[in-house]
Design an enzyme around this catalytic site. Sequence first.
Site, PDB file in Angstrom:
ATOM      1  N   LYS A 153       0.854  -1.209   0.000  1.00 50.23           N
ATOM      2  CA  LYS A 153       0.000   0.000   0.000  1.00 50.23           C
ATOM      3  C   LYS A 153       0.877   1.241   0.000  1.00 50.23           C
ATOM      4  CE  LYS A 153      -1.667   1.738   4.057  1.00 50.23           C
ATOM      5  NZ  LYS A 153      -1.248   3.126   4.272  1.00 50.23           N
ATOM      6  N   ASN A 154       1.894   1.254   0.850  1.00 47.89           N
ATOM      7  CA  ASN A 154       2.708   2.461   1.034  1.00 47.89           C
ATOM      8  C   ASN A 154       3.702   2.712  -0.085  1.00 47.89           C
ATOM      9  OD1 ASN A 154       1.213   2.888   3.283  1.00 47.89           O
ATOM     10  ND2 ASN A 154       2.863   2.507   4.748  1.00 47.89           N
ATOM     11  N   ARG A 182       0.019  14.511  13.210  1.00 41.14           N
ATOM     12  CA  ARG A 182       0.618  14.326  11.870  1.00 41.14           C
ATOM     13  C   ARG A 182       0.611  15.626  11.054  1.00 41.14           C
ATOM     14  NH1 ARG A 182      -1.478   8.633   9.541  1.00 41.14           N
ATOM     15  NH2 ARG A 182       0.469   8.781   8.373  1.00 41.14           N
ATOM     16  N   ASP A 219       4.809   0.647  11.909  1.00 39.93           N
ATOM     17  CA  ASP A 219       3.599   0.002  11.377  1.00 39.93           C
ATOM     18  C   ASP A 219       3.488  -1.457  11.779  1.00 39.93           C
ATOM     19  OD1 ASP A 219       3.373   1.803   8.187  1.00 39.93           O
ATOM     20  OD2 ASP A 219       3.160   2.427  10.269  1.00 39.93           O
ATOM     21  N   ARG A 221      -8.356  -0.823   4.541  1.00 40.15           N
ATOM     22  CA  ARG A 221      -7.477   0.203   3.952  1.00 40.15           C
ATOM     23  C   ARG A 221      -6.166  -0.422   3.484  1.00 40.15           C
ATOM     24  NH1 ARG A 221      -5.482   4.360   7.621  1.00 40.15           N
ATOM     25  NH2 ARG A 221      -4.341   4.794   5.714  1.00 40.15           N
ATOM     26  N   ASP A 229       4.265  20.397   8.328  1.00 45.16           N
ATOM     27  CA  ASP A 229       5.195  21.541   8.302  1.00 45.16           C
ATOM     28  C   ASP A 229       6.470  21.234   7.515  1.00 45.16           C
ATOM     29  OD1 ASP A 229       5.494  19.721  10.423  1.00 45.16           O
ATOM     30  OD2 ASP A 229       6.706  21.103  11.579  1.00 45.16           O
ATOM     31  N   CYS A 281      -5.098  12.101  12.600  1.00 45.47           N
ATOM     32  CA  CYS A 281      -5.829  10.827  12.574  1.00 45.47           C
ATOM     33  C   CYS A 281      -5.596  10.157  13.931  1.00 45.47           C
ATOM     34  CB  CYS A 281      -5.366   9.960  11.410  1.00 45.47           C
ATOM     35  SG  CYS A 281      -3.805   9.172  11.687  1.00 45.47           S
TER      36      CYS A 281
END
Length: 430
Positions: A22-23, A131, A317, A409, A134, A126
């Site tokens: 996914k990432n 998160r 993760d 997801r 900047d 989230c």
Amino acid sequence: MDRIRLVGGNALNGEIPISGAKNAALPLMIASLLSDEPLVLVNVPRLADVKQLERILENHGVDIAVHGRRRGDADMGGQRITFTASDIVDTTAPYELVSTMRASFWVIGPLLAREGHAKVSLPGGCAIGTRPVDFYLEGLRELGAEIEIDNGYVVARAPGGRLRGANVRFPKVSVGATHVVMMAATLAQGTTVIENAAREPEVGDLAECLVAMGARITGIGTERLVIEGVEKLGGAVHEVLPDRIETGTYAMAAAMTGGDVLLRNARPGLLQAALDVIGHAGIAVEPEAGGIRIRRGEGPIRPVDVETEPFPGFPTDLQAQFMALMTRSDGVSVIKETIFENRFMHVAELARFGANIHVDGQLARVTGVPELRGAQVMATDLRASVSLVIAGLAARGETIVNRIYHLDRGFERLEDKLSRCGAVIERIAG
Ligand SMILES: CC(=O)N[C@H]1[C@@H](OP(=O)(O)OP(=O)(O)OC[C@H]2O[C@@H](n3ccc(=O)[nH]c3=O)[C@H](O)[C@@H]2O)O[C@H](CO)[C@@H](O)[C@@H]1O
Ligand SMILES: C=C(OP(=O)(O)O)C(=O)O
């Protein structure tokens, strides 16, 4: 909302195919905005986040063609999808789309680089933390962008329509900020140096794809990336690398339940720190030609202390999944979460199985218990949700995991993959 029902106690035996990451897929899809020629991605996982990003890209004018299955395609293989951004028709990414899928904020880099302007909703926080973005905005300002925040949107403009190369140094490792500045720099006038760049494999995968599209990037895989801007990028065909987080997740599931599982297409080098920790816990981790074999012998799960770090350290993760495994160790494990400020949401839910976990700031102290008991639990974020599945696989009796839209997801066909290895698991639509 769908739920998952499990009955624990079965060992996992057999083979689990690892999907595309996914990432990696998300930034690769966003990179299609940089060129007016087709970008063909192979091994794209079937995930809710991928579908949502497709909708966002279509809103910008990207044509998306999903190729049909071909004779000989691997069982549960990924999709082959062509993304063609011939003409960017809209450089605004609206709140109602960006707020549902944080990584869609990353379109700001390619839109600014290709069109000279972009208006992208701030993604908001989230479950796991505030998160902020900047670092992204500072990096784009270094590339010459004029940026203001207006009504919850980042409004960015490149003077004269083109960014300029610059030296960017991130104060802290950020995967997303590295993706965004790297993509923006590919079309900038001049050379950009990114210091303290993220070294996650997905960043390298994106860089390799950009090079295939004609970008000039050196230092790939290191914390110092050098990008020499070019006038235009072309198309490419690129395969999404296997999902290291999915690999580590199923490795911990097999460790938790006992059994012998081959993680097909998994690549050890993508998650070596996690595999080392699983090995220290007493589980056999054996790279093979087709992937990685995980074999939990007769011995106990041994406690291991872990601290999450940017790659190549232990990935944040996998923290929740590892905590689930440690709830059944024969000692005490201390887990330190250093990346996100609120990534222990799964602790309260694991406690409902009878787990013994004490949280003190960034530290979670997990004292193994002889048995977990099935329970009704609630998913709170993507990786926390799968830690509850891991606990349910080993718990005595029935477990119901609610709010599994979080799972969808990032885990493709999880219940199919696990039930094929002997787990008693089903999805209850509703
Ligand atoms: C789609 C995707 O690839 N998501 C991954 C990506 O998220 P993401 O790219 O959002 O995570 P980052 O690496 O940027 O975040 C790391 C830390 O830096 C902070 N930060 C980040 C940017 C910024 O401008 N300011 C700031 O303070 C974050 O709040 C966090 O505390 O990397 C994370 C860390 O490996 C993973 O957990 C996510 O799965
Ligand atoms: C936090 C994650 O993803 P995202 O950055 O998309 O929220 C994750 O994949 O664990």
